[in-house]
Design an enzyme around this catalytic site. Structure first.
Site, PDB file in Angstrom:
ATOM      1  N   PRO A 216      -2.316  -1.371  13.594  1.00  0.00           N
ATOM      2  CA  PRO A 216      -1.068  -1.991  13.120  1.00  0.00           C
ATOM      3  C   PRO A 216      -0.956  -2.157  11.605  1.00  0.00           C
ATOM      4  CG  PRO A 216      -2.572  -3.696  13.815  1.00  0.00           C
ATOM      5  CD  PRO A 216      -3.314  -2.399  14.021  1.00  0.00           C
ATOM      6  N   TYR A 217      -1.936  -1.657  10.836  1.00  0.00           N
ATOM      7  CA  TYR A 217      -1.905  -1.902   9.390  1.00  0.00           C
ATOM      8  C   TYR A 217      -0.662  -1.297   8.736  1.00  0.00           C
ATOM      9  CZ  TYR A 217      -3.482  -2.357   4.568  1.00  0.00           C
ATOM     10  OH  TYR A 217      -3.574  -2.678   3.231  1.00  0.00           O
ATOM     11  N   GLY A 218      -0.370  -0.034   9.080  1.00  0.00           N
ATOM     12  CA  GLY A 218       0.800   0.620   8.493  1.00  0.00           C
ATOM     13  C   GLY A 218       2.092  -0.133   8.750  1.00  0.00           C
TER      14      GLY A 218
ATOM     15  N   MET B 289       0.843  -1.195   0.000  1.00  0.00           N
ATOM     16  CA  MET B 289       0.000   0.000   0.000  1.00  0.00           C
ATOM     17  C   MET B 289       0.880   1.247   0.000  1.00  0.00           C
ATOM     18  SD  MET B 289      -3.242  -0.525  -0.161  1.00  0.00           S
ATOM     19  CE  MET B 289      -4.022  -2.119  -0.487  1.00  0.00           C
TER      20      MET B 289
ATOM     21  N   SER C 130       2.488  -3.243   9.409  1.00  0.00           N
ATOM     22  CA  SER C 130       2.480  -4.546   8.727  1.00  0.00           C
ATOM     23  C   SER C 130       2.897  -4.404   7.275  1.00  0.00           C
ATOM     24  CB  SER C 130       1.099  -5.206   8.823  1.00  0.00           C
ATOM     25  OG  SER C 130       0.153  -4.608   7.949  1.00  0.00           O
TER      26      SER C 130
END
Length: 259
Positions: A165-167, A153, A169
């Site tokens: 925690p998406y960033g 992304m 990951s």
């Protein structure tokens, strides 16, 4: 679309919807033999039926990227039925909605994220990429060729407020991809990253949030991934490795590459 991928064998994780389904569709339409994988058997069956209705012949395999036994079973299936693999697309992932359904409109600071939610997302989005690649690479080493595409992304997502925690990951997956590319370079195995180039109309964004952000910007169609994933699967990209390709900028990137 031309059948430039005839004879190619591709496996796409997280392909029951969203970006994974769009990429599987594009690969199959270009002539590749495609296996779509996902955890949920019902959604997986629906996706396969949808592609079959479009005249595309794909295989469906249940696969949990967090489960080494599940991954090993998929590797065994590929080895037994196909004898090898040409392209692995690491796409399976979960989004911010799993830890904060209102992440786009009401960001949550990292210190309010549960440890369980953090571990679950990282286990899927980062460790899952590692486990699946680790399991399939022996097939590539045996062949002395192969391609891995890890879906990522925008960098903005990796530093945006409320995106833990998406960033992290996705940032970790990018580092993993670059190191994988170097580890496999001498073996003729290509590893590249592909990302849409903006927020995409997938299940990662809750329907309620889509309505709220409709006036702010337009979501990209998952089909934006079609042309670049076919290019990365084709012989024309052989030897290209360690690249980070943005789908919305693919035409300009490719023109620069060939100029």
């Amino acid at each position: 679309m031309t059948k430039e991928l005839m004879g190619k064998r591709a496996l796409v994780t997280g392909a029951s919807s969203g970006l994974g389904l769009a990429m599987a569709r594009a690969l199959a339409a270009a002539g590749a033999t495609v296996a779509i994988t996902a955890r949920g058997p019902e959604k997986l069956a629906q996706a396969r039926s949808q592609l079959h209705d479009e005249g595309l012949d794909v295989q469906a395999l249940e696969l949990d990227v967090r489960d080494e036994a599940s991954i090993a079973a998929a590797v065994q299936w590929v080895g037994t039925h196909w004898g090898g693999l040409d392209l692995l697309v690491n796409n399976a992932g979960i989004g911010m909605r799993t830890v904060n359904p209102d992440f786009l409109t009401r960001p949550q600071p990292f210190y309010e994220v549960s440890a369980e939610g953090f571990r679950d997302l990282v286990d899927t989005n980062l460790t899952g990429y590692f486990l699946v690649a680790k399991a399939f690479v022996p097939l590539f080493l045996q062949q002395q060729r192969g391609k891995i595409v890890n879906i990522s992304m925008n960098h903005e997502t990796m530093r945006r407020r409320g995106f833990v925690p998406y960033g992290p990951s996705r940032a970790g997956a990018e580092s993993l991809s670059l190191i994988m590319a170097e580890d496999l370079r001498a073996h003729g195995i290509d590893v590249n990253m592909l990302l849409p180039g903006g927020a995409t109309d997938t299940g990662m964004i809750p329907d309620a949030a889509k309505a709220e952000i409709a006036g702010q910007f337009q979501l990209l169609s998952p089909a934006v991934m079609a042309e670049p994933i076919v290019f990365l699967a084709a012989d024309a990209s052989k030897g290209l490795t360690g690249q980070r390709i943005v789908a919305t900028e693919f035409a300009a990137w490719k023109a620069h590459l060939t100029s």
